[in-house]
Design a protein around this motif. Sequence first.
Motif, PDB file in Angstrom:
ATOM      1  N   ALA A   1       0.848  -1.247   0.095  1.00 54.44           N
ATOM      2  CA  ALA A   1      -0.176   0.056   0.074  1.00 54.44           C
ATOM      3  C   ALA A   1       0.907   1.272   0.160  1.00 54.44           C
ATOM      4  CB  ALA A   1      -1.136  -0.025   1.056  1.00 54.44           C
ATOM      5  N   ASN A   2       1.985   1.192   0.847  1.00 59.34           N
ATOM      6  CA  ASN A   2       2.978   2.618   0.741  1.00 59.34           C
ATOM      7  C   ASN A   2       3.600   2.454  -0.417  1.00 59.34           C
ATOM      8  OD1 ASN A   2       2.230   2.958   3.582  1.00 59.34           O
ATOM      9  ND2 ASN A   2       3.974   1.778   4.450  1.00 59.34           N
ATOM     10  N   THR A   3       3.847   1.419  -1.161  1.00 55.04           N
ATOM     11  CA  THR A   3       4.238   1.687  -2.564  1.00 55.04           C
ATOM     12  C   THR A   3       3.536   2.326  -3.590  1.00 55.04           C
ATOM     13  OG1 THR A   3       6.049   0.060  -1.969  1.00 55.04           O
ATOM     14  CG2 THR A   3       5.673   0.369  -4.191  1.00 55.04           C
ATOM     15  N   MET A   4       2.258   1.687  -3.456  1.00 54.70           N
ATOM     16  CA  MET A   4       1.253   2.118  -4.166  1.00 54.70           C
ATOM     17  C   MET A   4       1.054   3.729  -4.122  1.00 54.70           C
ATOM     18  SD  MET A   4      -0.774   1.718  -6.721  1.00 54.70           S
ATOM     19  CE  MET A   4      -0.846   0.077  -6.906  1.00 54.70           C
ATOM     20  N   ASP A   5       0.877   4.189  -2.893  1.00 53.45           N
ATOM     21  CA  ASP A   5       0.680   5.459  -2.434  1.00 53.45           C
ATOM     22  C   ASP A   5       1.882   6.435  -3.160  1.00 53.45           C
ATOM     23  OD1 ASP A   5      -1.713   4.794  -0.977  1.00 53.45           O
ATOM     24  OD2 ASP A   5      -0.623   5.097   0.802  1.00 53.45           O
ATOM     25  N   LYS A   6       3.082   5.970  -3.074  1.00 55.89           N
ATOM     26  CA  LYS A   6       4.269   6.721  -3.440  1.00 55.89           C
ATOM     27  C   LYS A   6       3.988   6.706  -5.032  1.00 55.89           C
ATOM     28  CE  LYS A   6       7.210   5.666   0.085  1.00 55.89           C
ATOM     29  NZ  LYS A   6       8.606   5.011   0.446  1.00 55.89           N
ATOM     30  N   LEU A   7       3.560   5.781  -5.756  1.00 55.42           N
ATOM     31  CA  LEU A   7       3.547   5.701  -7.254  1.00 55.42           C
ATOM     32  C   LEU A   7       2.402   6.651  -7.583  1.00 55.42           C
ATOM     33  CD1 LEU A   7       4.206   4.585  -9.868  1.00 55.42           C
ATOM     34  CD2 LEU A   7       2.576   2.606  -9.407  1.00 55.42           C
ATOM     35  N   ILE A   8       1.094   6.465  -7.045  1.00 48.22           N
ATOM     36  CA  ILE A   8       0.120   7.455  -7.240  1.00 48.22           C
ATOM     37  C   ILE A   8       0.559   8.924  -6.833  1.00 48.22           C
ATOM     38  CG2 ILE A   8      -2.042   8.373  -6.365  1.00 48.22           C
ATOM     39  CD1 ILE A   8      -2.577   5.335  -5.487  1.00 48.22           C
ATOM     40  N   ALA A   9       1.263   9.323  -5.805  1.00 45.37           N
ATOM     41  CA  ALA A   9       1.830  10.703  -5.796  1.00 45.37           C
ATOM     42  C   ALA A   9       2.636  10.951  -6.842  1.00 45.37           C
ATOM     43  CB  ALA A   9       2.529  10.615  -4.432  1.00 45.37           C
ATOM     44  N   HIS A  10       3.634  10.201  -7.468  1.00 46.73           N
ATOM     45  CA  HIS A  10       4.412  10.346  -8.249  1.00 46.73           C
ATOM     46  C   HIS A  10       3.707  10.702  -9.714  1.00 46.73           C
ATOM     47  CE1 HIS A  10       7.880  10.001 -11.014  1.00 46.73           C
ATOM     48  NE2 HIS A  10       7.267   9.314 -11.847  1.00 46.73           N
ATOM     49  N   HIS A  11       2.871   9.802  -9.999  1.00 47.25           N
ATOM     50  CA  HIS A  11       1.993  10.342 -11.330  1.00 47.25           C
ATOM     51  C   HIS A  11       1.009  11.596 -11.149  1.00 47.25           C
ATOM     52  CE1 HIS A  11       3.306   6.809 -13.500  1.00 47.25           C
ATOM     53  NE2 HIS A  11       3.063   5.959 -12.578  1.00 47.25           N
ATOM     54  N   SER A  12       0.431  11.873  -9.852  1.00 49.47           N
ATOM     55  CA  SER A  12      -0.014  12.948  -9.676  1.00 49.47           C
ATOM     56  C   SER A  12       0.561  14.286  -9.862  1.00 49.47           C
ATOM     57  CB  SER A  12      -0.811  12.997  -8.278  1.00 49.47           C
ATOM     58  OG  SER A  12      -1.843  12.015  -8.211  1.00 49.47           O
ATOM     59  N   CYS A  13       1.824  14.079  -9.292  1.00 52.02           N
ATOM     60  CA  CYS A  13       2.784  15.139  -9.547  1.00 52.02           C
ATOM     61  C   CYS A  13       3.007  15.368 -10.896  1.00 52.02           C
ATOM     62  CB  CYS A  13       3.956  14.809  -8.591  1.00 52.02           C
ATOM     63  SG  CYS A  13       3.962  15.190  -7.028  1.00 52.02           S
ATOM     64  N   GLU A  14       3.471  14.160 -11.670  1.00 53.06           N
ATOM     65  CA  GLU A  14       3.735  14.353 -13.200  1.00 53.06           C
ATOM     66  C   GLU A  14       2.401  15.075 -13.832  1.00 53.06           C
ATOM     67  OE1 GLU A  14       4.382  10.334 -14.674  1.00 53.06           O
ATOM     68  OE2 GLU A  14       6.341  10.497 -14.065  1.00 53.06           O
ATOM     69  N   GLN A  15       1.283  14.675 -13.480  1.00 45.48           N
ATOM     70  CA  GLN A  15       0.229  15.339 -14.266  1.00 45.48           C
ATOM     71  C   GLN A  15       0.074  16.794 -14.027  1.00 45.48           C
ATOM     72  OE1 GLN A  15      -3.312  13.206 -13.329  1.00 45.48           O
ATOM     73  NE2 GLN A  15      -3.496  12.037 -15.321  1.00 45.48           N
ATOM     74  N   ILE A  16       0.306  17.208 -12.608  1.00 48.92           N
ATOM     75  CA  ILE A  16       0.240  18.621 -12.222  1.00 48.92           C
ATOM     76  C   ILE A  16       1.424  19.293 -13.033  1.00 48.92           C
ATOM     77  CG2 ILE A  16       0.489  20.275 -10.325  1.00 48.92           C
ATOM     78  CD1 ILE A  16      -0.987  17.923  -8.618  1.00 48.92           C
ATOM     79  N   SER A  17       2.593  18.695 -12.950  1.00 50.00           N
ATOM     80  CA  SER A  17       3.793  19.428 -13.265  1.00 50.00           C
ATOM     81  C   SER A  17       3.750  19.751 -14.842  1.00 50.00           C
ATOM     82  CB  SER A  17       5.072  18.837 -13.043  1.00 50.00           C
ATOM     83  OG  SER A  17       5.078  17.605 -13.740  1.00 50.00           O
ATOM     84  N   SER A  18       2.722  18.885 -15.621  1.00 47.17           N
ATOM     85  CA  SER A  18       2.672  19.010 -17.173  1.00 47.17           C
ATOM     86  C   SER A  18       1.649  20.175 -17.433  1.00 47.17           C
ATOM     87  CB  SER A  18       2.325  17.493 -17.584  1.00 47.17           C
ATOM     88  OG  SER A  18       1.002  17.169 -17.346  1.00 47.17           O
ATOM     89  N   LYS A  19       0.719  20.525 -16.547  1.00 49.20           N
ATOM     90  CA  LYS A  19      -0.274  21.463 -16.675  1.00 49.20           C
ATOM     91  C   LYS A  19       0.259  22.751 -16.066  1.00 49.20           C
ATOM     92  CE  LYS A  19      -3.806  18.030 -16.269  1.00 49.20           C
ATOM     93  NZ  LYS A  19      -4.997  17.791 -15.780  1.00 49.20           N
ATOM     94  N   SER A  20       1.326  22.710 -15.279  1.00 49.60           N
ATOM     95  CA  SER A  20       1.597  24.067 -14.435  1.00 49.60           C
ATOM     96  C   SER A  20       3.161  23.830 -14.305  1.00 49.60           C
ATOM     97  CB  SER A  20       1.081  24.159 -13.077  1.00 49.60           C
ATOM     98  OG  SER A  20       1.605  22.921 -12.355  1.00 49.60           O
ATOM     99  N   THR A  21       3.857  25.046 -13.574  1.00 51.77           N
ATOM    100  CA  THR A  21       5.296  25.247 -13.621  1.00 51.77           C
ATOM    101  C   THR A  21       5.899  24.465 -12.505  1.00 51.77           C
ATOM    102  OG1 THR A  21       5.027  27.030 -11.939  1.00 51.77           O
ATOM    103  CG2 THR A  21       5.243  27.654 -14.325  1.00 51.77           C
TER     104      THR A  21
END
Length: 80
Positions: free
Chosen positions: A57-77
């Motif tokens: 679960a912790n590994t999945m949470d980190k992966l989700i956070a990573h992918h969420s950051c990728e989506q946000i950073s591709s839309k913002s600075t």
Amino acid sequence: MAFDFKTVELIALGASVAANCHPCLQTHRKKAMDAGLTEQEINDAMEVGRTVRIGAANTMDKLIAHHSCEQISSKSTGCC
């Protein structure tokens, strides 16, 4: 199978907990008790499964956070 019945039930207990399968846990806990395993052995097997489940679960949470950051950073600075 090379494992004896007690070992199989200990593995099944840990796997049941790791998989969050309530019916499996109940079934294999009863089988483990009927096989003569001690409460300590049963609890230890369940604790191993809990550790695996939490780690996954912790590994999945980190992966989700990573992918969420990728989506946000591709839309913002920036993100994370």
